[in-house]
Design an enzyme around this catalytic site. Structure first.
Site, PDB file in Angstrom:
ATOM      1  CD  GLU A 257     -14.344 -12.578   2.218  1.00 40.32           C
ATOM      2  OE1 GLU A 257     -15.291 -11.809   1.924  1.00 40.32           O
ATOM      3  OE2 GLU A 257     -14.513 -13.671   2.793  1.00 40.32           O
TER       4      GLU A 257
ATOM      5  CD  GLU B  38     -18.560  15.351  34.566  1.00 42.01           C
ATOM      6  OE1 GLU B  38     -17.974  15.156  35.651  1.00 42.01           O
ATOM      7  OE2 GLU B  38     -17.973  15.749  33.533  1.00 42.01           O
TER       8      GLU B  38
ATOM      9  CG  HIS C   9     -34.266  -6.976  34.498  1.00 45.50           C
ATOM     10  ND1 HIS C   9     -33.833  -6.436  33.305  1.00 45.50           N
ATOM     11  CD2 HIS C   9     -35.493  -7.511  34.244  1.00 45.50           C
ATOM     12  CE1 HIS C   9     -34.732  -6.654  32.368  1.00 45.50           C
ATOM     13  NE2 HIS C   9     -35.755  -7.296  32.919  1.00 45.50           N
TER      14      HIS C   9
END
Length: 543
Positions: free
Chosen positions: A309, A175, A150
């Site tokens: 929706e 990288e 931690h």
């Protein structure tokens, strides 16, 4: 943690020595008293010395300054499976750069404290196991980790602040991503960000949910706080921690340069010419350094909120596929997961809703017998109530939560794929490039929303969203719900947020709250009243 025995006492055997003690709680962990014999083991002693050495090293990196931060390591023994190995854990409130092996706590695999540090003279405080203890134990349980770190490193804190509304940290084509387990240079690294808490132990539940939602991640960021990182050994955890901090620092520096760390090209974060024309206020600004952007949108003026929706997804997908899948699989899901903690929570919530329905005389509600009679009787009664709620198109939280868990299984098993309108990924990319914050507000549960966009027919689109809201914040047809969302995301002027929906009643409620509103016109959407007074679009690209 739950004790490893149902007895009120615990018998702990360490290196052949058995000690009978009365357990009590310390920092959420079971304490069985001090057992110095733990430290006599060579492997335990070496692990304690290693943990102390790492804490001293992490102090020089700025990860554990001010007594903050912590580390825990499994005591490796080839003869003992990792889930049953002893655990070394650092103390709380101790100067990490001065730690020695004797300062460490030793725990059993079940969370019992077997050995505590000796008392030290003033000004040292009484020894106390790290406040991270319950979190560490949960990570061991879920992730089969060999070590957990931690860190309070400033890099880990700042990356959670660069976009205060984002629930994820994303970076790609760097990288050092290759140093993260399961990732390569071309991969997108995604870490969840959870909200902070005044007491560290209170983070356990939200961290558990984050690990479940992001199974590929080996770290969880805590907003304005730090990061938890784990690996299958202390070497793996340390290596990944170094890579994570490097990537956090890289993201911060790219941000300062006006570059987007989350895209493969690492191009400019904001370049909005010709991107959006929604009437938001644009301020002309000159960026320091070599980068100059003609326009920058002020953060409080970059918010779009979408219904699902009929706006991002066809109504037919939600009603014919999602809801049908939940309806067809509710009995199977309850039977397969009945004894799990999650399903028991769902059942508890359903029972409360059903009892309220019975008290109110709601049609279709039937009494559910107690669990002790057996799931063969309980499940059919639950299913009957769920089917009645679905038939009545109820928007209750208990139903939405259960549906979300059923959908999760469907998406994870590749039985479900979120079907989006073709314009959705393009407009999300456009808004993202413009620095516009995008949110979802739907009757679908938050978990269901994330799953839908994570497993869509256009791939994982979650990176484009800063937050998800469901009816837990309030009914979509009521204005106060939209005001609550504005307060949550920190928008001071309601007109600075655009809401796009296909539902007239939602448009009225949002408009009454002061939001700018556009109604989505899609095939199959409901008819609108004459002279409704709202702007309409047939594609989100026209917003």
């Amino acid at each position: 943690m739950e004790p490893s025995t149902s007895s009120s006492t615990a018998i702990n055997a360490v290196n052949g020595a058995t000690k009978l003690t009365q357990p009590h709680l310390q920092n959420g962990l079971e304490v069985t008293g001090s057992s110095p014999v733990c430290m006599e083991s060579k492997t335990v002693g070496e692990s304690c010395a290693l943990a102390a050495e790492l804490c001293r090293h992490f102090y020089t990196l700025g990860w554990v300054s001010g007594t903050g931060g912590s580390i825990t390591i499994k005591v490796h023994d080839d003869a003992i499976p990792r889930p049953h190995q002893l655990i070394v854990m650092s103390p709380s409130g101790v100067q990490k750069e001065r730690m020695v092996a004797e300062d460490m706590y030793v725990l059993s695999s079940g969370g019992f404290l077997l050995s505590s540090p000796p008392l030290k003279p003033y000004p040292h405080r009484l020894p106390k196991c790290t406040d991270c203890g319950p979190i560490f134990m949960k990570v061991y349980e879920i992730c089969d980790a060999g070590a957990v770190i931690h860190s309070h490193g400033i890099e880990a804190c700042l990356v959670t602040m660069m976009n205060p509304f984002s629930k994820e940290f994303r970076i790609t084509h760097m990288e050092m991503i290759k140093g993260i387990q399961g990732h390569g240079y071309h991969d997108e690294l995604v870490l969840p960000i959870i909200e902070n808490s005044a007491h560290e132990g209170e983070l356990t539940e939200s961290l558990t949910e984050a690990i479940s939602a992001y199974p590929k991640a080996t770290a969880v960021l805590v907003c304005n706080h730090g990061v938890y990182i784990w690996g299958d050994s202390w070497i793996s955890a340390k290596t990944q921690a170094e890579c994570y901090h490097y990537l956090f620092d890289a993201a911060i520096k790219l941000h300062q340069l006006g570059l987007d760390w989350s895209t493969p090209t690492h191009g400019p974060i904001r370049n909005i010419q010709g991107v959006w024309g929604c009437g938001l206020n644009l301020s002309r600004a000159l960026k320091a350094g070599s980068l100059t952007l003609d326009y920058v949108i002020e953060p409080s003026q970059c918010c779009v909120m979408l219904n699902i929706e009929g706006t991002t997804n066809p109504l037919s997908f939600v009603s014919n596929i999602l809801f049908s899948y939940a309806h067809d699989n509710v009995e199977k899901h309850l039977a397969a997961t009945f004894d799990s903690e999650e399903t028991q929570d769902d059942i508890h919530l359903l029972r409360s809703q059903i009892q309220n329905d019975l008290d109110q005389g709601v049609a279709g509600a039937v009494a559910v017998p107690s669990d002790y009679v057996g799931q063969d009787l309980v499940i059919p009664a639950l299913v009957a109530n769920v089917e009645a709620m679905i038939r009545a198109d109820r928007k209750v939280i208990a139903l939405k939560q259960l549906q979300g868990h059923i959908w999760r299984t469907g998406f994870q098993n590749n039985e479900l794929v979120g079907i989006l309108y073709d314009d959705v990924p393009e407009v999300l990319e456009r808004w993202h490039a413009a620095g516009i914050k995008v949110y979802i507000y739907s009757n679908c549960s938050r978990e269901g929303q994330r799953l839908l966009f994570a497993k869509s027919n256009y791939g994982d689109l979650r990176k484009y969203f800063c937050g998800f809201f469901d009816t837990a914040v309030g009914n979509k047809n009521e204005s106060h719900s939209y005001l609550e969302i504005l307060r949550t995301v920190g928008v001071d002027r309601p007109a600075d947020m655009l809401f796009v929906t296909d539902v007239f009643q939602e448009a009225v409620a949002a408009s009454a709250a002061g939001l700018e509103v556009i109604i989505s016109i899609r095939p199959g959407n409901g008819a609108l009243p004459d002279e409704h007074g709202f702007r309409t679009v047939e594609s989100l690209l026209d917003t």
